[in-house]
Scaffold this active site. Structure first.
Site, PDB file in Angstrom:
ATOM      1  N   ARG A  84     -72.481  13.575  88.389  1.00  0.00           N
ATOM      2  CA  ARG A  84     -73.316  12.647  87.996  1.00  0.00           C
ATOM      3  C   ARG A  84     -74.526  12.126  88.434  1.00  0.00           C
ATOM      4  O   ARG A  84     -74.971  11.320  87.971  1.00  0.00           O
ATOM      5  CB  ARG A  84     -71.995  11.613  87.153  1.00  0.00           C
ATOM      6  CG  ARG A  84     -72.398  10.633  85.962  1.00  0.00           C
ATOM      7  CD  ARG A  84     -73.226  11.795  84.860  1.00  0.00           C
ATOM      8  NE  ARG A  84     -73.551  10.229  84.260  1.00  0.00           N
ATOM      9  CZ  ARG A  84     -72.477  10.023  83.208  1.00  0.00           C
ATOM     10  NH1 ARG A  84     -71.417  10.321  83.032  1.00  0.00           N
ATOM     11  NH2 ARG A  84     -72.601   9.446  82.068  1.00  0.00           N
ATOM     12  N   GLU A 124     -69.567  19.632  85.795  1.00  0.00           N
ATOM     13  CA  GLU A 124     -69.477  18.571  85.325  1.00  0.00           C
ATOM     14  C   GLU A 124     -69.069  18.847  84.448  1.00  0.00           C
ATOM     15  O   GLU A 124     -67.878  17.919  84.088  1.00  0.00           O
ATOM     16  CB  GLU A 124     -70.962  17.500  85.595  1.00  0.00           C
ATOM     17  CG  GLU A 124     -70.627  15.923  85.121  1.00  0.00           C
ATOM     18  CD  GLU A 124     -72.175  15.234  84.665  1.00  0.00           C
ATOM     19  OE1 GLU A 124     -71.534  14.009  84.042  1.00  0.00           O
ATOM     20  OE2 GLU A 124     -72.776  15.854  85.385  1.00  0.00           O
ATOM     21  N   HIS A 130     -63.160  10.918  86.995  1.00  0.00           N
ATOM     22  CA  HIS A 130     -62.653   9.471  86.144  1.00  0.00           C
ATOM     23  C   HIS A 130     -61.118   8.495  86.817  1.00  0.00           C
ATOM     24  O   HIS A 130     -60.948   8.300  85.330  1.00  0.00           O
ATOM     25  CB  HIS A 130     -62.319  10.142  84.757  1.00  0.00           C
ATOM     26  CG  HIS A 130     -62.936   9.698  83.600  1.00  0.00           C
ATOM     27  ND1 HIS A 130     -62.065   9.261  82.083  1.00  0.00           N
ATOM     28  CD2 HIS A 130     -64.190   9.446  83.259  1.00  0.00           C
ATOM     29  CE1 HIS A 130     -62.736   8.664  81.728  1.00  0.00           C
ATOM     30  NE2 HIS A 130     -63.631   8.862  81.570  1.00  0.00           N
ATOM     31  N   TYR A 151     -72.322  -1.478  80.100  1.00  0.00           N
ATOM     32  CA  TYR A 151     -70.865  -1.682  80.079  1.00  0.00           C
ATOM     33  C   TYR A 151     -70.724  -3.709  81.208  1.00  0.00           C
ATOM     34  O   TYR A 151     -69.940  -4.006  80.959  1.00  0.00           O
ATOM     35  CB  TYR A 151     -69.984  -1.057  81.513  1.00  0.00           C
ATOM     36  CG  TYR A 151     -69.434   0.056  81.035  1.00  0.00           C
ATOM     37  CD1 TYR A 151     -69.021  -0.527  80.134  1.00  0.00           C
ATOM     38  CD2 TYR A 151     -70.488   1.358  81.578  1.00  0.00           C
ATOM     39  CE1 TYR A 151     -68.331   1.754  79.972  1.00  0.00           C
ATOM     40  CE2 TYR A 151     -70.047   2.462  81.246  1.00  0.00           C
ATOM     41  CZ  TYR A 151     -68.646   2.369  79.940  1.00  0.00           C
ATOM     42  OH  TYR A 151     -68.524   3.715  79.977  1.00  0.00           O
ATOM     43  N   ARG A 159     -71.505  -2.585  75.931  1.00  0.00           N
ATOM     44  CA  ARG A 159     -69.681  -1.144  76.009  1.00  0.00           C
ATOM     45  C   ARG A 159     -68.369  -2.356  75.874  1.00  0.00           C
ATOM     46  O   ARG A 159     -68.740  -2.600  77.709  1.00  0.00           O
ATOM     47  CB  ARG A 159     -70.558  -0.691  76.729  1.00  0.00           C
ATOM     48  CG  ARG A 159     -68.769   0.818  76.139  1.00  0.00           C
ATOM     49  CD  ARG A 159     -69.728   2.377  77.145  1.00  0.00           C
ATOM     50  NE  ARG A 159     -71.128   2.465  76.612  1.00  0.00           N
ATOM     51  CZ  ARG A 159     -71.721   3.027  77.003  1.00  0.00           C
ATOM     52  NH1 ARG A 159     -72.063   3.652  78.294  1.00  0.00           N
ATOM     53  NH2 ARG A 159     -73.068   3.367  76.225  1.00  0.00           N
ATOM     54  N   ASP A 161     -64.919  -3.073  77.377  1.00  0.00           N
ATOM     55  CA  ASP A 161     -63.805  -2.168  77.647  1.00  0.00           C
ATOM     56  C   ASP A 161     -61.740  -3.524  77.622  1.00  0.00           C
ATOM     57  O   ASP A 161     -62.741  -4.064  77.122  1.00  0.00           O
ATOM     58  CB  ASP A 161     -64.227  -1.765  79.544  1.00  0.00           C
ATOM     59  CG  ASP A 161     -63.462  -0.162  79.352  1.00  0.00           C
ATOM     60  OD1 ASP A 161     -62.230  -0.356  79.182  1.00  0.00           O
ATOM     61  OD2 ASP A 161     -64.163   0.842  79.506  1.00  0.00           O
ATOM     62  N   ASP A 302     -70.944   5.609  72.829  1.00  0.00           N
ATOM     63  CA  ASP A 302     -71.919   6.105  73.409  1.00  0.00           C
ATOM     64  C   ASP A 302     -73.031   7.892  73.306  1.00  0.00           C
ATOM     65  O   ASP A 302     -74.066   7.403  73.654  1.00  0.00           O
ATOM     66  CB  ASP A 302     -71.742   6.080  74.622  1.00  0.00           C
ATOM     67  CG  ASP A 302     -69.760   6.777  74.635  1.00  0.00           C
ATOM     68  OD1 ASP A 302     -69.758   7.255  74.591  1.00  0.00           O
ATOM     69  OD2 ASP A 302     -70.419   7.530  76.499  1.00  0.00           O
ATOM     70  N   HIS A 354     -65.174   1.574  73.966  1.00  0.00           N
ATOM     71  CA  HIS A 354     -64.945   2.385  75.560  1.00  0.00           C
ATOM     72  C   HIS A 354     -63.127   2.008  75.602  1.00  0.00           C
ATOM     73  O   HIS A 354     -63.046   1.774  76.849  1.00  0.00           O
ATOM     74  CB  HIS A 354     -65.819   1.817  76.423  1.00  0.00           C
ATOM     75  CG  HIS A 354     -65.784   3.442  77.231  1.00  0.00           C
ATOM     76  ND1 HIS A 354     -65.231   2.903  78.737  1.00  0.00           N
ATOM     77  CD2 HIS A 354     -65.951   4.522  77.336  1.00  0.00           C
ATOM     78  CE1 HIS A 354     -65.798   4.193  79.410  1.00  0.00           C
ATOM     79  NE2 HIS A 354     -65.768   4.742  78.675  1.00  0.00           N
ATOM     80  N   LYS A 356     -59.242   1.903  76.298  1.00  0.00           N
ATOM     81  CA  LYS A 356     -57.650   3.293  76.337  1.00  0.00           C
ATOM     82  C   LYS A 356     -56.595   2.864  76.838  1.00  0.00           C
ATOM     83  O   LYS A 356     -57.168   1.365  77.233  1.00  0.00           O
ATOM     84  CB  LYS A 356     -58.445   4.394  77.317  1.00  0.00           C
ATOM     85  CG  LYS A 356     -59.863   4.554  77.340  1.00  0.00           C
ATOM     86  CD  LYS A 356     -60.924   4.075  78.712  1.00  0.00           C
ATOM     87  CE  LYS A 356     -61.898   4.404  78.516  1.00  0.00           C
ATOM     88  NZ  LYS A 356     -62.381   6.501  78.751  1.00  0.00           N
ATOM     89  N   ARG A 375     -59.954  16.823  77.495  1.00  0.00           N
ATOM     90  CA  ARG A 375     -60.280  16.695  78.010  1.00  0.00           C
ATOM     91  C   ARG A 375     -59.847  15.965  79.340  1.00  0.00           C
ATOM     92  O   ARG A 375     -60.053  16.577  80.259  1.00  0.00           O
ATOM     93  CB  ARG A 375     -61.992  16.694  78.232  1.00  0.00           C
ATOM     94  CG  ARG A 375     -63.032  16.892  79.253  1.00  0.00           C
ATOM     95  CD  ARG A 375     -64.841  16.063  79.481  1.00  0.00           C
ATOM     96  NE  ARG A 375     -65.525  15.411  80.118  1.00  0.00           N
ATOM     97  CZ  ARG A 375     -66.203  16.808  80.642  1.00  0.00           C
ATOM     98  NH1 ARG A 375     -65.586  17.216  80.138  1.00  0.00           N
ATOM     99  NH2 ARG A 375     -66.094  16.592  82.173  1.00  0.00           N
ATOM    100  N   GLU A 382     -57.588  11.677  86.233  1.00  0.00           N
ATOM    101  CA  GLU A 382     -57.898  10.158  85.745  1.00  0.00           C
ATOM    102  C   GLU A 382     -56.182  10.014  86.504  1.00  0.00           C
ATOM    103  O   GLU A 382     -55.627  10.272  87.727  1.00  0.00           O
ATOM    104  CB  GLU A 382     -56.935  10.828  84.580  1.00  0.00           C
ATOM    105  CG  GLU A 382     -57.998  11.245  83.559  1.00  0.00           C
ATOM    106  CD  GLU A 382     -59.015  10.659  82.491  1.00  0.00           C
ATOM    107  OE1 GLU A 382     -59.359   9.466  83.241  1.00  0.00           O
ATOM    108  OE2 GLU A 382     -59.666  11.037  81.907  1.00  0.00           O
TER     109      GLU A 382
END
Length: 448
Positions: A84, A124, A130, A151, A159, A161, A302, A354, A356, A375, A382
């Site tokens: 990335r 990627e 992540h 962000y 965005r 979170d 997004d 965004h 979680k 994913r 993660e």
């Protein structure tokens, strides 16, 4: 539910409610991030999917370099996804990506910081770094957010979170030790702010070796403080999730759903639950657990492209998620009708969503960057934090967070409240029909 059952003994970190702060906005995120950078004395470890070459990203990166100049003994390490960091945004022409900024700043300052590129897969598409969590001395600042204009709400758009700061030397040490042992000491994560990168052959070997290392890696915890009276304390388990097998984070998510007794709140920006998790959710509803599902509207995704003239193939992603959500609600409409399933769609002007995580029985709080989709379940690297708050010291803080989120949501009372394919603009409508005809959606669902 007295405690989440585990097949192996798990060491836990003990904190008090006053050691945990919960923030609710991107502006607070930026304010805390800059303050923590400026006040750090011994170490800064930042982990994010990306640190963008834009106004906010440059501001943060300059602040990191300046902190290092002011205090050369300060240990500053940044970990971002290898792939990335070396490409532009989707739709842009080929470029060095964010790495161009990293190289430029490395030449401007006397005392250098370390920016590592972590490749958990060779491409990627098949998996990214992540991991979440930023350490400033003995504070862990945990958020699913990366670092860029949107962000940090550098301008108007943001965005949203989740953001938590936890004061714990043991937790901070655990996160730093994991990053050092897996990415720094191993030599498998090259420095992106140095001119030379490994050759393709060398990088292939790095990825193979790193994958093997990660599959047996865990957060190490100093357990010497476990003599505290636990029923008045909050325990924290740091968890890693990588791959389909032996994934402790995935197993914990399932246990939270399986062992919930009264209430369960699930945050996910992209509705595409792994089949096993979807089955767990349905079983929980059938045994009478009240479940609140907070999901981003397709326009808060997004990948959403509002202008049909500039619509491209990647813009189909939010529509696929909405189709999956509508299909789920239609199938289980009876649980909405009887009040057990509450679905809230978040939408606020042109901003994106965004969030979680899970909250079970107002006692267990899972803070994670995992999107709770196939994913995240099997491809990306993660992590997460499981907070067990027996005495519910955190209930007021997290309730305030949830209520603030719900302000910008609309409640779905019937599956017909959600648009159908026939309601979509012409370009996504046509593309979705082609996808459905060729059954490519089955493949797409595994990568979304």
């Amino acid at each position: 539910m007295n405690h989440l059952s585990n097949h192996t003994a798990v060491k836990e970190i003990v904190v008090n409610g006053k050691d945990i702060a919960v923030y609710s906005s991107p502006k607070q995120y930026k304010q805390q991030l800059m303050s923590l950078i400026n006040n750090a004395d011994k170490r800064i470890y930042i982990t994010a999917l990306y640190l963008q070459d834009d106004e906010a990203g440059r501001e943060v990166l300059h602040a990191l370099y300046q902190a290092k100049q002011n205090n050369p003994s300060l240990d500053v390490k940044v970990f971002v996804d290898f792939h990335r960091a070396q490409r532009g945004l989707i739709g842009e022409q080929e470029s060095l990506g964010n790495r161009a900024l990293y190289l430029k700043l490395a030449e401007e300052y006397q005392h250098d910081i370390a920016i590592y590129g972590v490749a958990v897969k060779r491409k990627e598409l098949f998996g990214v770094l992540h991991l979440k969590g930023m350490v400033f001395d003995d504070t862990l600042f945990y958020t699913g957010a990366s670092i860029n204009d949107i962000y940090l709400q550098q301008h108007e758009r943001y965005r949203l979170d989740r953001y938590s700061a936890i004061s714990s030397e043991a937790l901070a040490n655990s996160f730093c030790q994991f990053l050092d042992s897996n990415f720094v000491d191993s030599g498998y994560a090259p420095l992106l702010n140095q001119p030379e990168l490994p050759t393709l052959a060398e990088q292939k070997k790095n990825v193979v070796s790193l994958k093997a290392l990660l599959k047996r890696s865990n957060y190490e915890v100093d357990n010497t403080i476990h003599s505290t009276v636990l029923h008045e304390q909050i325990t924290i388990q740091p968890l890693v999730g990588y791959g389909r097998r032996g994934n402790k984070l995935n197993r914990t998510v399932r246990q939270l759903v399986q062992q919930s007794e009264k209430t369960l709140t699930i945050f996910t920006p992209y509705f595409n639950l792994p089949p096993v998790l979807a089955r767990d959710v349905i079983k929980a509803l059938k045994r009478g657990v009240s479940i609140t599902l907070i999901v981003g509207d397709k326009t808060a995704n997004d990948f959403y492209i509002a202008d049909e003239e500039s619509f491209s193939t990647i813009g189909i992603v939010p529509y696929i998620y909405e189709m999956l959500l509508k299909r789920f609600i239609k199938r289980y409409q009876r649980f909405i009708d009887n009040g057990l399933l509450n679905v809230h769609l978040w939408k606020h002007e042109g901003n994106s969503f965004h969030l979680k995580g899970l909250i079970a029985d107002e006692r267990f709080h899972l803070l994670t960057g995992s999107n709770l989709n196939p994913r995240a379940w099997s491809l990306d690297l993660e992590n997460g934090l499981l907070l067990d708050d027996v005495s519910k010291q955190l209930q007021e803080k997290f309730t305030e967070e949830v209520l603030g989120i719900l302000v910008q949501t609309s409640k779905i009372n019937h599956y017909s409240d959600i648009e159908s394919v026939d309601d979509y603009p012409e370009k996504p409508h046509k593309l979705l029909n082609r996808i459905r005809v060729t059954q490519i959606d089955r493949v797409l669902k595994k990568f979304l």
